[in-house]
Scaffold this motif. Structure first.
Motif, PDB file in Angstrom:
ATOM      1  N   ASN A  92      41.563  47.904  58.434  1.00 29.21           N
ATOM      2  CA  ASN A  92      40.957  47.169  57.677  1.00 29.21           C
ATOM      3  C   ASN A  92      41.273  46.583  55.975  1.00 29.21           C
ATOM      4  N   SER A  93      42.606  47.595  55.743  1.00 32.33           N
ATOM      5  CA  SER A  93      43.476  46.925  54.529  1.00 32.33           C
ATOM      6  C   SER A  93      44.486  46.138  54.704  1.00 32.33           C
ATOM      7  N   THR A  94      44.957  45.951  55.594  1.00 27.23           N
ATOM      8  CA  THR A  94      45.713  45.305  55.587  1.00 27.23           C
ATOM      9  C   THR A  94      45.242  43.416  55.666  1.00 27.23           C
ATOM     10  N   MET A  95      43.910  44.118  56.763  1.00 23.89           N
ATOM     11  CA  MET A  95      43.548  42.782  56.745  1.00 23.89           C
ATOM     12  C   MET A  95      42.673  41.506  55.721  1.00 23.89           C
ATOM     13  N   ASN A  96      42.297  42.751  54.799  1.00 27.52           N
ATOM     14  CA  ASN A  96      41.503  42.570  53.318  1.00 27.52           C
ATOM     15  C   ASN A  96      43.048  41.721  52.505  1.00 27.52           C
ATOM     16  N   PHE A  97      44.213  42.908  52.714  1.00 31.74           N
ATOM     17  CA  PHE A  97      45.314  42.514  51.491  1.00 31.74           C
ATOM     18  C   PHE A  97      45.595  41.354  51.941  1.00 31.74           C
ATOM     19  N   ASN A  98      45.495  40.476  53.371  1.00 35.91           N
ATOM     20  CA  ASN A  98      46.092  39.460  54.163  1.00 35.91           C
ATOM     21  C   ASN A  98      45.438  38.104  53.480  1.00 35.91           C
TER      22      ASN A  98
ATOM     23  N   LYS B 283      37.403  50.088  52.450  1.00 33.42           N
ATOM     24  CA  LYS B 283      36.817  49.056  51.298  1.00 33.42           C
ATOM     25  C   LYS B 283      36.544  49.541  50.447  1.00 33.42           C
ATOM     26  N   VAL B 284      36.257  50.735  49.323  1.00 39.02           N
ATOM     27  CA  VAL B 284      37.123  50.618  48.414  1.00 39.02           C
ATOM     28  C   VAL B 284      38.054  50.236  47.711  1.00 39.02           C
ATOM     29  N   VAL B 285      39.639  50.637  49.358  1.00 34.43           N
ATOM     30  CA  VAL B 285      40.999  49.656  48.519  1.00 34.43           C
ATOM     31  C   VAL B 285      40.284  48.242  48.855  1.00 34.43           C
ATOM     32  N   GLY B 286      39.634  47.618  49.279  1.00 36.07           N
ATOM     33  CA  GLY B 286      39.626  46.500  49.697  1.00 36.07           C
ATOM     34  C   GLY B 286      38.612  45.403  48.507  1.00 36.07           C
ATOM     35  N   GLU B 287      37.865  46.535  47.656  1.00 32.30           N
ATOM     36  CA  GLU B 287      36.914  45.950  46.093  1.00 32.30           C
ATOM     37  C   GLU B 287      38.183  46.357  44.791  1.00 32.30           C
ATOM     38  N   THR B 288      39.383  47.118  45.246  1.00 29.43           N
ATOM     39  CA  THR B 288      40.273  47.392  44.070  1.00 29.43           C
ATOM     40  C   THR B 288      41.125  45.976  44.236  1.00 29.43           C
ATOM     41  N   LEU B 289      41.589  45.550  45.733  1.00 30.65           N
ATOM     42  CA  LEU B 289      42.498  44.161  45.987  1.00 30.65           C
ATOM     43  C   LEU B 289      41.378  43.689  45.078  1.00 30.65           C
ATOM     44  N   ALA B 290      40.341  42.958  45.584  1.00 28.34           N
ATOM     45  CA  ALA B 290      39.551  42.643  45.231  1.00 28.34           C
ATOM     46  C   ALA B 290      39.775  41.685  43.655  1.00 28.34           C
TER      47      ALA B 290
ATOM     48  N   GLU C 148      41.851  42.720  41.561  1.00 25.86           N
ATOM     49  CA  GLU C 148      42.684  42.758  40.674  1.00 25.86           C
ATOM     50  C   GLU C 148      43.403  41.313  41.615  1.00 25.86           C
ATOM     51  N   ILE C 149      43.323  40.898  43.155  1.00 27.33           N
ATOM     52  CA  ILE C 149      43.900  39.218  42.847  1.00 27.33           C
ATOM     53  C   ILE C 149      42.803  38.314  42.429  1.00 27.33           C
ATOM     54  N   SER C 150      41.658  38.653  41.586  1.00 30.68           N
ATOM     55  CA  SER C 150      40.529  37.484  41.486  1.00 30.68           C
ATOM     56  C   SER C 150      41.442  37.534  39.818  1.00 30.68           C
ATOM     57  N   ALA C 151      41.405  39.285  39.116  1.00 32.14           N
ATOM     58  CA  ALA C 151      42.388  38.349  37.781  1.00 32.14           C
ATOM     59  C   ALA C 151      43.530  37.492  37.555  1.00 32.14           C
ATOM     60  N   TRP C 152      44.362  37.775  38.915  1.00 33.57           N
ATOM     61  CA  TRP C 152      45.745  37.413  38.713  1.00 33.57           C
ATOM     62  C   TRP C 152      45.433  36.081  38.772  1.00 33.57           C
ATOM     63  N   SER C 153      44.288  35.563  39.538  1.00 32.77           N
ATOM     64  CA  SER C 153      44.522  34.006  40.032  1.00 32.77           C
ATOM     65  C   SER C 153      43.122  32.890  39.815  1.00 32.77           C
ATOM     66  N   GLY C 154      42.167  33.809  39.301  1.00 35.96           N
ATOM     67  CA  GLY C 154      40.976  32.935  38.589  1.00 35.96           C
ATOM     68  C   GLY C 154      40.258  33.009  39.527  1.00 35.96           C
ATOM     69  N   ILE C 155      40.081  33.524  40.298  1.00 38.10           N
ATOM     70  CA  ILE C 155      39.289  32.829  41.883  1.00 38.10           C
ATOM     71  C   ILE C 155      37.904  33.631  42.174  1.00 38.10           C
TER      72      ILE C 155
ATOM     73  N   GLY D 106      35.396  36.057  38.000  1.00 37.64           N
ATOM     74  CA  GLY D 106      35.576  37.841  38.586  1.00 37.64           C
ATOM     75  C   GLY D 106      35.448  38.050  39.526  1.00 37.64           C
ATOM     76  N   ALA D 107      35.454  39.332  39.925  1.00 39.49           N
ATOM     77  CA  ALA D 107      35.292  40.130  41.380  1.00 39.49           C
ATOM     78  C   ALA D 107      34.156  41.607  40.700  1.00 39.49           C
ATOM     79  N   GLY D 108      33.003  40.432  41.075  1.00 34.40           N
ATOM     80  CA  GLY D 108      31.409  41.633  41.177  1.00 34.40           C
ATOM     81  C   GLY D 108      31.776  42.121  43.116  1.00 34.40           C
TER      82      GLY D 108
END
Length: 282
Positions: free
Chosen positions: A89-95, A146-153, A155-162, A218-220
């Motif tokens: 799950n963590s790999t798919m979400n990061f990718n 899923k908690v790791v996924g929310e953290t990834l979301a 941080e990557i939202s902050a980097w990208s503006g998506i 952002g990410a919510g």
């Protein structure tokens, strides 16, 4: 018409999301690791078979996408060894999230989980209805993924503006699965694990579509559940019997959900339309 990639498209929730998006005029690129590929797909649109644990495949899947609805994950604890569930799950979400940044995708909607809020409630919740503030409280490696996924979301939202919209889905039911609901009523402890919550797969599909257009940045993350519980007894009565020491934060409607959906209503415009009560009457 937007070009929307739906991952996990062959699954129970994915099928409903693809159907809903097609019905609302979107161009859907369906992808999954299983199922019939290409025009042999039974989804109403061709399906690309891809393994999203491979970053290169994730990048190719998201090329030219306007948005992605990312549902591809092991969907529950106990299906695979804990380390497999977490790692996959963590790999798919990061990718998918990182590929979305690289491809310049306009929005990511993805399936988080009610389990991030403390399920199963062998340890009683701090209060009820449980809402977005009852986080993070992972009790399994699935929930932790899923908690790791929310953290990834975030941080990557902050980097990208998506904008990233995480949907903390309750226990998803199809209409056919409601026939089993009366079997839950005899023992209120049987489904205390998620405060007797559930959500209709059609309401999940609507939530995904609404999240694609909601005015967010952002990410919510948002709880997505039915408006009622899966029980035939009043919600306050269930809490008094099973969780007598858990405080209620407000007066409850008779069968009101104990997984608070107020924030999803307010921000996403989410308004669940389906209930087992109506389906069983039919």
């Amino acid at each position: 018409m937007a070009r929307i990639v739906v991952t996990g498209a062959h699954g129970k929730t994915g099928r409903a999301v693809v159907t809903d998006l097609l019905a609302h005029g979107h161009h859907v690129v369906a992808t999954d690791a299983v199922g019939r590929a290409g025009h042999l797909s039974e989804l109403g649109t061709p399906m690309l078979v891809a393994d999203l644990t491979d970053y290169g495949q994730a990048v190719e899947v998201l090329q030219d996408a306007d948005a992605v609805v990312h549902l591809a994950n092991i969907p529950a604890p106990g299906m695979y060894p804990p380390a497999v569930t977490f790692n996959r799950n963590s790999t798919m979400n990061f990718n998918v999230f990182h590929a979305a940044q690289q491809a310049g995708v306009g929005r990511v909607v993805w399936s988080s989980s009610e389990t991030t809020l403390g399920l199963p409630f062998d340890t009683p919740p701090r209060y009820a209805p449980v809402d977005e503030e009852h986080y993070p409280f992972p009790t399994t490696t699935y929930a932790l993924s899923k908690v790791v996924g929310e953290t990834l979301a975030r941080e990557i939202s902050a980097w990208s503006g998506i904008p990233f919209v995480g949907l903390r889905l309750s226990n998803v039911h199809t209409p056919e699965e409601y026939a089993a609901v009366p079997g839950y009523w005899g023992d209120p402890h049987l489904r205390k694990w998620n405060l007797w919550g559930y959500v209709d797969v059609r309401d999940v599909a609507a939530a995904c579509r609404l999240a694609l257009d909601a005015p967010v940045s952002g990410a919510g993350s948002y709880v997505i559940a039915a408006a009622d519980t899966i029980m035939d007894r009043p919600s306050a009565e269930l809490m008094r019997e099973v969780f007598p020491d858990v405080p209620l934060t407000r007066e409850l409607g008779e069968f009101e959900t104990l997984l608070g959906i107020d924030r999803a209503r307010e921000v996403l415009g989410y308004a669940p339309q389906h209930s087992w009560r109506t389906e069983l009457r039919h």
